[in-house]
Design an enzyme around this catalytic site. Structure first.
Site, PDB file in Angstrom:
ATOM      1  CG  HIS A  92     -10.209   0.573  32.857  1.00 16.06           C
ATOM      2  ND1 HIS A  92     -11.055  -0.495  33.065  1.00 16.06           N
ATOM      3  CD2 HIS A  92      -9.219   0.451  33.770  1.00 16.06           C
ATOM      4  CE1 HIS A  92     -10.594  -1.237  34.057  1.00 16.06           C
ATOM      5  NE2 HIS A  92      -9.483  -0.680  34.512  1.00 16.06           N
ATOM      6  CG  ASP A  94     -12.346  -2.219  29.562  1.00 12.65           C
ATOM      7  OD1 ASP A  94     -11.843  -1.245  30.152  1.00 12.65           O
ATOM      8  OD2 ASP A  94     -11.670  -3.162  29.122  1.00 12.65           O
ATOM      9  CG  ASP A 125     -10.197  -3.150  37.867  1.00 12.76           C
ATOM     10  OD1 ASP A 125      -9.838  -2.135  37.265  1.00 12.76           O
ATOM     11  OD2 ASP A 125      -9.766  -4.290  37.597  1.00 12.76           O
ATOM     12  CD  GLU A 156      -6.640  -2.101  32.454  1.00 15.09           C
ATOM     13  OE1 GLU A 156      -5.524  -2.447  32.881  1.00 15.09           O
ATOM     14  OE2 GLU A 156      -7.701  -2.667  32.801  1.00 15.09           O
ATOM     15  CD  GLU A 157     -10.044  -4.997  33.544  1.00 11.45           C
ATOM     16  OE1 GLU A 157      -9.040  -5.734  33.443  1.00 11.45           O
ATOM     17  OE2 GLU A 157     -10.375  -4.464  34.615  1.00 11.45           O
ATOM     18  CD  GLU A 161      -4.930  -5.638  19.346  1.00  7.32           C
ATOM     19  OE1 GLU A 161      -4.604  -5.886  18.161  1.00  7.32           O
ATOM     20  OE2 GLU A 161      -5.707  -6.359  19.996  1.00  7.32           O
ATOM     21  CG  HIS A 421      -9.062  -8.804  37.272  1.00  5.29           C
ATOM     22  ND1 HIS A 421      -8.034  -9.009  36.385  1.00  5.29           N
ATOM     23  CD2 HIS A 421      -9.319  -7.485  37.221  1.00  5.29           C
ATOM     24  CE1 HIS A 421      -7.688  -7.864  35.814  1.00  5.29           C
ATOM     25  NE2 HIS A 421      -8.463  -6.917  36.326  1.00  5.29           N
TER      26      HIS A 421
END
Length: 452
Positions: A92, A94, A125, A156-157, A161, A421
């Protein structure tokens, strides 16, 4: 599977030549602040998708930016030899918000090397996941041994959805014999891992109300309960005195038997001296396979602005990790009933679902897993261990449901010091090169499975 099915020395030499360019491209991606939360500039997500598509197009892929009601994703495809297996590579583009820049030792979107690690938001990440896929492809050049499909998600973060809609709309283009999902972690520096279990996730918002409006605490305190104290009392019922989850009826699975002691857990988590661990049972079961409950947010007056008032209503957000085998909505109903049954002093309690995601448990056997373990051994000199991850990656379950016949190989570029994160997220550059070599070897080994 022996090394005679691939030319490992050639792959290793080729990747060694490629790594400066791979790092340059990784740093360029990391400089794009592609935070997918609405509060951030979504033009950067568009720019990140365009940069990702361009990288694969430059390697001869048919690359396209697609949408299914959410953030832009990239689908790219390059054909291998006729009749060769198809491998889907997921990552991903994002990233998480950077948080307070004061906590970073260098600018979060200016990649900076310190002590063999590359620091920056998304450097690990998961933009390193994108670049691991690209490195594996570049290592084979025009002799790609399998057909490769790349899917790089853009949300993804924030919970993926629109992923179900994306898989519904583009699933036929993503069909594969094996899926490599590069968004997990390794066991330790020098110790590769395949992630074979993931906990699921429930987030719920609990609202506790006792009054129709705020009233003077001196006039009515002592007889009238306030919403905030009632909320605190309710939240306290979620755990036993030793920190075990008190909600009955939730599933609990078993975990891999790997050496993992309290000093390592304390070091990796940053637990303060004197703070006790919570829960019961083996440590890896507590963090990989059993349910956990965490209060991650409370709406209440701040200390600096609080008045002498009985707060009429307060709410909290609860994050519950559930066993890999637990059905998410079943777990939510168990939690909801538990909270409603324990409303303190007759307070009005509402429990609303905020988010949910299924866990994952792989049948980590068969030729594709054998090929993956051999490829890791090619890169590290010994095979990987099977690990669980206590965090939730709901898209893995979505892929497992959509492609039930594909082998799901959950790999990663992170290690226990990555701090994904958090502030000062980083990538271990030496391990990253091994990740790239392992994936390049994996493509060759999967191709060899169909050779006579």
């Amino acid at each position: 599977m022996s090394t005679d099915v691939i030319d490992l020395d050639q792959l290793r030499a080729r990747l060694s030549e490629l790594m400066p360019d791979i790092r340059r491209d990784l740093e360029a991606l990391t400089r794009i602040p592609s935070v997918s939360l609405d509060a951030f500039d979504q033009a950067e997500i568009e720019r990140s998708a365009e940069a990702t598509a361009a990288l694969f197009a430059a390697e001869g892929f048919d690359a396209e930016i697609v949408r299914a009601g959410g953030r832009p994703a990239v689908i790219a495809r390059k054909e291998g030899p006729a009749g060769a297996p198809t491998v889907l590579l997921y990552a991903h583009h994002d990233v998480q918000p950077p948080g307070s820049e004061e906590l970073w030792e260098s600018s979060p979107f200016e990649p900076t090397e310190r002590d063999g690690r590359l620091y920056g938001r998304g450097a690990a990440d998961d933009k390193a996941g994108i670049m691991a896929h690209l490195a594996a492809v570049r290592a084979h050049g025009d002799d790609l041994p399998v057909t490769v499909v790349v899917f790089v998600e853009g949300e993804e973060e924030i919970g993926s959805e629109s992923l179900p809609a994306t898989l519904a709309a583009y699933g036929d283009r993503l069909q594969a014999d094996a899926i490599v999902l590069a968004d997990s972690t390794n066991w330790a520096i020098g110790e590769p891992a395949l992630t074979t279990t993931l906990r699921g996730l429930i987030r719920a918002v609990v609202t506790v109300s006792t009054l129709s409006h705020g009233i003077h605490s001196g006039m009515f305190g002592g007889a009238v309960p306030d919403g905030l104290t009632a909320l605190i009392k309710l939240l306290a019922t979620l755990h036993t005195d030793d920190g075990e989850v008190a909600v009955t009826g939730l599933a609990a699975d078993s975990a891999s038997e790997l050496p993992y002691d309290e000093p390592r857990l304390r070091a990796e988590s940053g637990l303060l001296d004197g703070v006790e661990l919570i829960g019961r049972g083996p440590l890896l079961e507590r963090i990989w396979a059993k349910p956990s409950l965490t209060t991650i947010g409370i709406d209440a007056p701040t200390v600096d602005t609080a008045s002498n008032t009985l707060v009429p209503s307060a709410r909290a957000k609860i994050s519950m990790r559930i066993a890999p085998s637990q059905e998410p909505m079943e777990a939510f109903e168990i939690l909801k009933d538990f909270l409603l049954d324990r409303a303190p002093w007759g307070a009005h309690v509402e429990v609303a679902l905020d988010d949910q995601g299924a866990g994952f448990a792989a049948d980590a056997t068969g030729p594709m897993y054998d090929a993956a373990r051999a490829a890791f051994a090619d890169a590290w000199g010994h095979p990987p261990v099977d690990i669980g991850v206590g965090g939730s990656i709901p898209f893995v379950a979505a892929f497992a449901e959509r492609f039930p016949d594909a082998a799901l190989l959950v790999t990663g570029v992170e290690d226990p010091d990555t701090r994904a994160h958090g502030a000062n997220e980083s990538l271990h550059l030496g391990e990253f090169e091994k990740v790239c070599l392992a994936e390049a070897a994996l493509l060759a080994r999967i191709a060899a499975l169909q050779r006579p």
